[in-house]
Scaffold this motif. Structure first.
Motif, PDB file in Angstrom:
ATOM      1  N   ARG A  93     -45.720  29.332  31.700  1.00  0.00           N
ATOM      2  CA  ARG A  93     -44.264  29.451  31.786  1.00  0.00           C
ATOM      3  C   ARG A  93     -43.689  28.168  32.386  1.00  0.00           C
ATOM      4  NH1 ARG A  93     -42.874  34.518  30.464  1.00  0.00           N
ATOM      5  NH2 ARG A  93     -44.434  36.176  30.737  1.00  0.00           N
ATOM      6  N   LEU A  94     -42.692  27.651  31.725  1.00  0.00           N
ATOM      7  CA  LEU A  94     -42.021  26.426  32.159  1.00  0.00           C
ATOM      8  C   LEU A  94     -40.566  26.748  32.513  1.00  0.00           C
ATOM      9  CD1 LEU A  94     -43.349  23.950  29.429  1.00  0.00           C
ATOM     10  CD2 LEU A  94     -44.229  24.310  31.746  1.00  0.00           C
ATOM     11  N   GLN A  95     -40.037  26.074  33.522  1.00  0.00           N
ATOM     12  CA  GLN A  95     -38.642  26.239  33.924  1.00  0.00           C
ATOM     13  C   GLN A  95     -38.046  24.865  34.183  1.00  0.00           C
ATOM     14  OE1 GLN A  95     -37.434  29.431  36.746  1.00  0.00           O
ATOM     15  NE2 GLN A  95     -36.740  27.732  38.062  1.00  0.00           N
ATOM     16  N   ASP A  96     -36.891  24.622  33.535  1.00  0.00           N
ATOM     17  CA  ASP A  96     -36.260  23.310  33.699  1.00  0.00           C
ATOM     18  C   ASP A  96     -35.322  23.315  34.901  1.00  0.00           C
ATOM     19  OD1 ASP A  96     -33.935  24.600  32.958  1.00  0.00           O
ATOM     20  OD2 ASP A  96     -33.956  23.842  30.900  1.00  0.00           O
ATOM     21  N   GLY A 109     -32.829  26.151  35.303  1.00  0.00           N
ATOM     22  CA  GLY A 109     -33.315  27.527  35.417  1.00  0.00           C
ATOM     23  C   GLY A 109     -33.696  28.167  34.118  1.00  0.00           C
ATOM     24  N   GLN A 110     -33.676  27.377  33.036  1.00  0.00           N
ATOM     25  CA  GLN A 110     -34.048  27.933  31.746  1.00  0.00           C
ATOM     26  C   GLN A 110     -35.587  28.020  31.666  1.00  0.00           C
ATOM     27  OE1 GLN A 110     -31.827  29.049  29.405  1.00  0.00           O
ATOM     28  NE2 GLN A 110     -30.268  28.617  30.955  1.00  0.00           N
ATOM     29  N   GLN A 111     -36.099  29.148  31.229  1.00  0.00           N
ATOM     30  CA  GLN A 111     -37.555  29.369  31.155  1.00  0.00           C
ATOM     31  C   GLN A 111     -38.012  29.465  29.709  1.00  0.00           C
ATOM     32  OE1 GLN A 111     -38.538  32.866  33.432  1.00  0.00           O
ATOM     33  NE2 GLN A 111     -38.292  31.825  35.410  1.00  0.00           N
ATOM     34  N   SER A 112     -39.246  29.046  29.527  1.00  0.00           N
ATOM     35  CA  SER A 112     -39.893  29.208  28.220  1.00  0.00           C
ATOM     36  C   SER A 112     -41.366  29.547  28.447  1.00  0.00           C
ATOM     37  CB  SER A 112     -39.769  27.936  27.381  1.00  0.00           C
ATOM     38  OG  SER A 112     -40.447  26.855  28.001  1.00  0.00           O
ATOM     39  N   SER A 113     -41.920  30.258  27.467  1.00  0.00           N
ATOM     40  CA  SER A 113     -43.331  30.666  27.558  1.00  0.00           C
ATOM     41  C   SER A 113     -44.157  29.931  26.506  1.00  0.00           C
ATOM     42  CB  SER A 113     -43.472  32.179  27.352  1.00  0.00           C
ATOM     43  OG  SER A 113     -42.774  32.879  28.358  1.00  0.00           O
ATOM     44  N   TRP A 114     -45.450  29.704  26.872  1.00  0.00           N
ATOM     45  CA  TRP A 114     -46.352  28.985  25.968  1.00  0.00           C
ATOM     46  C   TRP A 114     -47.710  29.669  26.000  1.00  0.00           C
ATOM     47  CZ3 TRP A 114     -50.855  26.208  27.288  1.00  0.00           C
ATOM     48  CH2 TRP A 114     -51.412  25.411  26.264  1.00  0.00           C
TER      49      TRP A 114
END
Length: 337
Positions: free
Chosen positions: A12-15, A18-23
């Protein structure tokens, strides 16, 4: 300990906003294994000349990747060598015959975990039955059935009376063994007997308290008999051969009260590289239908005769050594020299 199987790895990445994305990992499912495999079962060893053959059962399941095999001179000693096997068997060679080693086998799983070792003792020997043979102790029994062995560590052994190796019996005698014979005792061989003496470690046979003994071996078997490296002193008639085709090699028959060796019946033995000396009647007596072969032996100071042949066949002694030199005065019967 953590153990997981077929777990997907998700990152999980967060910029900065505060936007999150999953990989999801593209390398497949994750396995975490911290459990060592179980011990190997039914570890057995079979003797071979200069080595041992090992066989075992792998732990249950399909997680075992290989086996680690090591051996030491003592049960708790430092390992002398470690080998890896992908199968449930291995041959360890370059070992010294009759020197017991302690072998350990452990399973290794796909994650590299090593299981507890199973350990047994094993002994290299020319006969594959030697390592698993039953070890006799002390007095030899009246009857020997099954496969038995005499060892240096168990010496001395005592032949107190009449002992017979039965037709289903096998006696294996290791180098350096000492056998003490009572005056009226004897060992009759109807089954198999194999003696593995050598120059450095002969198998010595002597009388009880230094006394002479009437007999020692009576070979009457048509099964495999091979006697190497016997050193028999002060017997009446140390070896009598009445049947079969035994090999008697590298033996010393000295100071016999009567004859060093008698060969009778239809026996066809091979007598090779032996020293027959000091017999007070004859070094060798041949009779009946016997047809012995004498190869590179030394007959020394057997008085009055080095050899007597009363059989129906000529005895060829060419290639053997006689001290004093053979003549018509030192042999009887049909002898080719």
């Amino acid at each position: 300990k953590l153990n997981v199987t077929d777990i997907a790895v998700v990152g999980r990445l967060q910029d900065d906003f505060g936007q999150q994305s999953s990989w999801v990992s593209p390398y497949g499912l994750l396995n975490i294994d911290n459990t060592a495999p179980a011990i190997v079962m039914n570890l057995t060893a079979q003797s071979m000349s200069g080595g041992i053959n090992l066989d075992w059962d792998a732990p249950a399941g399909n997680d075992t990747a290989a086996f680690l095999v090591s051996y030491a001179k003592t049960e708790t000693g430092e390992s002398m060598d470690q080998r890896r096997s992908n199968d449930s068997k291995i041959t360890i060679d370059s070992l010294q015959n009759f020197q017991t080693v302690y072998v350990s086998v452990s399973a290794v799983d796909k994650a590299g975990n090593k299981g507890e070792a199973t350990t047994i003792s094993a002994t290299p020997a020319p006969d594959p039955r030697y390592g698993s043979a039953n070890e006799l102790n002390g007095n030899l029994p009246a009857t020997i059935s099954g496969v038995h062995r005499l060892t240096l560590s168990g010496s001395p052994y005592y032949l107190r009376g009449k002992t017979t190796i039965a037709t289903n019996g096998v006696l294996l005698v290791g180098p350096g063994v000492k056998i003490i014979v009572s005056p009226k005792a004897k060992l009759s061989v109807m089954g198999e007997m194999h003696a593995f003496g050598n120059i450095e470690h002969p198998i010595t046979v002597t009388g009880d308290n230094g006394l002479p003994f009437d007999e020692f071996l009576i070979l009457m078997s048509k099964q495999a008999v091979a006697l190497k490296g016997l050193k028999i002193d002060n017997g009446g008639i140390p070896i009598q051969i009445t049947a079969g085709s035994p090999l008697v090699s590298d033996c010393v028959l000295s100071n016999s009260q009567f004859n060093g060796l008698t060969i009778s019946g239809s026996a066809r033995p091979i007598i090779r590289n032996c020293m027959i000396s000091g017999a007070k009647a004859s070094g060798v007596i041949v009779s009946g239908q016997a047809q012995p072969r004498f190869e590179n032996n030394t007959f020394s100071n057997n008085d009055p005769f080095q050899l007597q042949n009363g059989s129906n066949y000529q005895v060829d002694v060419k290639g053997n050594t006689f001290v004093p030199e053979i003549s018509t005065m030192t042999f009887l019967g049909d002898v080719n020299y």
